[in-house]
Design a protein around this motif. Structure first.
Motif, PDB file in Angstrom:
ATOM      1  N   ASP A 118       0.799  -1.227   0.000  1.00  0.00           N
ATOM      2  CA  ASP A 118       0.000   0.000   0.000  1.00  0.00           C
ATOM      3  C   ASP A 118       0.830   1.275   0.000  1.00  0.00           C
ATOM      4  O   ASP A 118       0.277   2.372   0.053  1.00  0.00           O
ATOM      5  CB  ASP A 118      -0.921   0.012   1.229  1.00  0.00           C
ATOM      6  N   ASN A 119       2.166   1.155  -0.002  1.00  0.00           N
ATOM      7  CA  ASN A 119       3.042   2.321  -0.025  1.00  0.00           C
ATOM      8  C   ASN A 119       2.780   3.267   1.149  1.00  0.00           C
ATOM      9  O   ASN A 119       2.847   4.488   1.017  1.00  0.00           O
ATOM     10  CB  ASN A 119       2.912   3.076  -1.355  1.00  0.00           C
ATOM     11  N   THR A 120       2.462   2.691   2.299  1.00  0.00           N
ATOM     12  CA  THR A 120       2.177   3.389   3.571  1.00  0.00           C
ATOM     13  C   THR A 120       0.926   4.270   3.503  1.00  0.00           C
ATOM     14  O   THR A 120       0.727   5.123   4.359  1.00  0.00           O
ATOM     15  CB  THR A 120       3.381   4.228   4.067  1.00  0.00           C
ATOM     16  N   ASP A 121       0.081   4.056   2.523  1.00  0.00           N
ATOM     17  CA  ASP A 121      -1.192   4.789   2.399  1.00  0.00           C
ATOM     18  C   ASP A 121      -2.256   3.996   3.150  1.00  0.00           C
ATOM     19  O   ASP A 121      -2.658   2.917   2.716  1.00  0.00           O
ATOM     20  CB  ASP A 121      -1.552   4.929   0.921  1.00  0.00           C
ATOM     21  N   HIS A 122      -2.738   4.541   4.265  1.00  0.00           N
ATOM     22  CA  HIS A 122      -3.676   3.803   5.107  1.00  0.00           C
ATOM     23  C   HIS A 122      -4.992   3.538   4.387  1.00  0.00           C
ATOM     24  O   HIS A 122      -5.594   2.470   4.555  1.00  0.00           O
ATOM     25  CB  HIS A 122      -3.924   4.553   6.409  1.00  0.00           C
ATOM     26  N   ALA A 123      -5.454   4.504   3.607  1.00  0.00           N
ATOM     27  CA  ALA A 123      -6.700   4.299   2.859  1.00  0.00           C
ATOM     28  C   ALA A 123      -6.541   3.161   1.858  1.00  0.00           C
ATOM     29  O   ALA A 123      -7.435   2.326   1.700  1.00  0.00           O
ATOM     30  CB  ALA A 123      -7.102   5.594   2.148  1.00  0.00           C
ATOM     31  N   ARG A 124      -5.397   3.139   1.210  1.00  0.00           N
ATOM     32  CA  ARG A 124      -5.149   2.057   0.255  1.00  0.00           C
ATOM     33  C   ARG A 124      -5.026   0.720   0.980  1.00  0.00           C
ATOM     34  O   ARG A 124      -5.455  -0.322   0.467  1.00  0.00           O
ATOM     35  CB  ARG A 124      -3.879   2.345  -0.542  1.00  0.00           C
ATOM     36  N   ALA A 125      -4.429   0.747   2.171  1.00  0.00           N
ATOM     37  CA  ALA A 125      -4.313  -0.489   2.949  1.00  0.00           C
ATOM     38  C   ALA A 125      -5.692  -1.067   3.250  1.00  0.00           C
ATOM     39  O   ALA A 125      -5.907  -2.282   3.154  1.00  0.00           O
ATOM     40  CB  ALA A 125      -3.556  -0.228   4.249  1.00  0.00           C
ATOM     41  N   LYS A 126      -6.628  -0.192   3.598  1.00  0.00           N
ATOM     42  CA  LYS A 126      -7.987  -0.668   3.857  1.00  0.00           C
ATOM     43  C   LYS A 126      -8.640  -1.177   2.572  1.00  0.00           C
ATOM     44  O   LYS A 126      -9.326  -2.204   2.574  1.00  0.00           O
ATOM     45  CB  LYS A 126      -8.836   0.447   4.472  1.00  0.00           C
ATOM     46  N   GLN A 127      -8.423  -0.458   1.477  1.00  0.00           N
ATOM     47  CA  GLN A 127      -8.980  -0.900   0.197  1.00  0.00           C
ATOM     48  C   GLN A 127      -8.422  -2.260  -0.212  1.00  0.00           C
ATOM     49  O   GLN A 127      -9.155  -3.108  -0.728  1.00  0.00           O
ATOM     50  CB  GLN A 127      -8.682   0.143  -0.881  1.00  0.00           C
ATOM     51  N   ASN A 128      -7.136  -2.472   0.032  1.00  0.00           N
ATOM     52  CA  ASN A 128      -6.537  -3.771  -0.267  1.00  0.00           C
ATOM     53  C   ASN A 128      -7.230  -4.879   0.515  1.00  0.00           C
ATOM     54  O   ASN A 128      -7.506  -5.964  -0.022  1.00  0.00           O
ATOM     55  CB  ASN A 128      -5.050  -3.763   0.083  1.00  0.00           C
ATOM     56  N   ALA A 129      -7.492  -4.605   1.789  1.00  0.00           N
ATOM     57  CA  ALA A 129      -8.150  -5.606   2.628  1.00  0.00           C
ATOM     58  C   ALA A 129      -9.578  -5.856   2.152  1.00  0.00           C
ATOM     59  O   ALA A 129     -10.032  -7.007   2.080  1.00  0.00           O
ATOM     60  CB  ALA A 129      -8.143  -5.150   4.086  1.00  0.00           C
ATOM     61  N   GLU A 130     -10.290  -4.791   1.814  1.00  0.00           N
ATOM     62  CA  GLU A 130     -11.671  -4.936   1.330  1.00  0.00           C
ATOM     63  C   GLU A 130     -11.703  -5.733   0.030  1.00  0.00           C
ATOM     64  O   GLU A 130     -12.573  -6.595  -0.157  1.00  0.00           O
ATOM     65  CB  GLU A 130     -12.292  -3.548   1.129  1.00  0.00           C
ATOM     66  N   SER A 131     -10.755  -5.442  -0.857  1.00  0.00           N
ATOM     67  CA  SER A 131     -10.688  -6.151  -2.128  1.00  0.00           C
ATOM     68  C   SER A 131     -10.398  -7.635  -1.911  1.00  0.00           C
ATOM     69  O   SER A 131     -10.995  -8.502  -2.567  1.00  0.00           O
ATOM     70  CB  SER A 131      -9.613  -5.527  -3.011  1.00  0.00           C
ATOM     71  N   ALA A 132      -9.492  -7.925  -0.995  1.00  0.00           N
ATOM     72  CA  ALA A 132      -9.151  -9.326  -0.718  1.00  0.00           C
ATOM     73  C   ALA A 132     -10.359 -10.090  -0.205  1.00  0.00           C
ATOM     74  O   ALA A 132     -10.608 -11.236  -0.600  1.00  0.00           O
ATOM     75  CB  ALA A 132      -8.015  -9.396   0.291  1.00  0.00           C
ATOM     76  N   ILE A 133     -11.143  -9.444   0.657  1.00  0.00           N
ATOM     77  CA  ILE A 133     -12.346 -10.093   1.197  1.00  0.00           C
ATOM     78  C   ILE A 133     -13.370 -10.317   0.085  1.00  0.00           C
ATOM     79  O   ILE A 133     -13.958 -11.398  -0.040  1.00  0.00           O
ATOM     80  CB  ILE A 133     -12.951  -9.244   2.332  1.00  0.00           C
TER      81      ILE A 133
END
Length: 392
Positions: free
Chosen positions: A51-66
């Motif tokens: 996520d390149n230390t982008d917290h919003a992107r980190a959450k989006q990554n998790a949502e996408s994985a789910i």
């Protein structure tokens, strides 16, 4: 409240480095060190999302994985902010209890999640020790005093597994640190000449509660070692911010630098420039830059810490299932080593002998008093006997 002697008081010096590591992420296969998905017995490792230390992107990554993986059973977050972002996504999807969360570090949201049974566990480092020991070492180096440093130039600080049964103990210790009452670890040498004040710097790789504990270690150490230490947390976690800080410190009277490089490979020349400017008084903490001329590294043995995360995954989903790993940037050495450790553990690969001999020793039956902390400099033993400790 029982103290955590081995968590915040015991410093383990080891002399091995990890040879197995994942490298870089590509959009299609994840880590360049592996082809995903990986079939690992009962477990299937789907990939590594960054996520390149982008917290919003980190959450989006998790949502996408789910959303894209209906059989997902466990999500692993390897940087401090990843577990909270994963938890938010799991809660949003109504999957609490269906998807196990295993984290890294001691973010307040992660610890609360463990207390509430929403997060299975986390592996924590000792950032307070990172800060304290950096001030101690740099102060002595700047004064030309001897230090007992292993030939490997690697000083490993123990880590610990946190589950619901010991999360309250950890929280109590963290509260003491935040209140300015953190217990100093043992000194490297019995006596230092601290008559001359020194000006040094402590550079992190981003803004995070993890680094606040490191700064507390710095503040406790400053008066003890007669040092003035500027701490800088790059607001956006970029290489450019780290570069500007280092260039500002060169020539302002600073005589030593401890830094956590955000991208060691591309920052080698910058680190070497600092080494020249500060007459060799440069060390790395948290994440290493082994190809640079830094004096030594102090922090977690990140591969062993990753193995411990893998063991928590096995505990959390003993029947197996799909697993996804999340981390900030694979360019950073600690991310490479932690992810390699998780994957190797789930694949049941043996720990290389040169690393296994430095696994934590079993703790003594009696507690070590806080006012007389012990120092261990001996090979470690497997976590089957005790919770491991070894490194955002």
């Amino acid at each position: 409240m029982k103290r955590l002697p081995s968590l915040l008081l015991v410093l383990l010096v080891a002399t091995a480095m990890v040879g197995c590591r994942a490298k870089t992420e590509s959009p299609t296969t994840g880590s360049g060190g592996y082809d995903f998905p990986i079939e690992a017995g009962k477990y299937r490792i789907l990939g590594i999302r960054t996520d390149n230390t982008d917290h919003a992107r980190a959450k989006q990554n998790a949502e996408s994985a789910i959303g894209n993986n209906p059989n997902l059973k466990a999500m692993v977050g390897l940087w401090a902010y990843n577990p909270p972002m994963i938890l938010s996504a799991v809660e949003g999807a109504g999957k609490v209890g269906e998807i196990e969360i295993i984290g890294f570090d001691e973010d307040p949201v992660t610890l609360k999640g463990i207390q509430e049974g929403k997060v299975y566990g986390t592996v924590v480092q000792q950032p307070f020790v990172f800060g304290y020991k950096s001030v101690e070492f740099l102060s002595a180096m700047a004064r030309g005093q001897d230090l007992d440093i292993p030939e490997s130039n690697l000083i490993f600080v123990p880590f610990k597994s946190i589950r619901k049964d010991n999360v309250d103990e950890l929280q109590a210790e963290l509260n003491r640190i935040k209140a300015g009452n953190g217990t100093p670890p043992p000194n490297n040498q019995p006596n230092y000449d601290t008559s001359k004040k020194v000006k040094i710097a402590f550079l992190t790789n981003t803004v995070d509660p993890f680094w606040n504990y490191a700064e507390e270690g710095v503040r406790v150490a400053e008066p003890i070692f007669n040092a003035e230490c500027e701490v800088y947390h790059p607001p956006n976690g970029t290489q450019e911010e780290q570069k500007r800080f280092i260039e500002r410190k060169i020539g302002d009277g600073c005589v030593g630098l401890a830094m956590s490089p955000s991208s060691p490979a591309s920052q080698t020349s910058l680190i070497n420039k600092a080494v020249d400017a500060f007459e060799g008084n440069v060390i790395c903490h948290d994440s290493d830059a082994p190809q640079s001329e830094r004096k030594f590294y102090i922090g977690t043995h990140n591969y062993l810490a990753g193995r411990e995360v893998g063991r928590l995954v096995k505990e959390a989903i003993p029947d197996g299932g799909d697993v996804m790993i999340f981390v900030g940037m694979m360019e950073q050495l600690n991310a490479q080593e932690r992810s390699a450790g998780v994957i190797d553990e789930l694949m049941d690969k043996p720990i290389p002998p040169e690393i296994a001999k430095y696994m934590p020793k079993e703790e003594p039956a009696e507690e070590t008093p806080a006012e007389a902390p012990a120092v261990e400099e001996a090979p470690m033993k497997s976590d089957e006997a005790t919770a491991t400790e070894a490194g955002s």
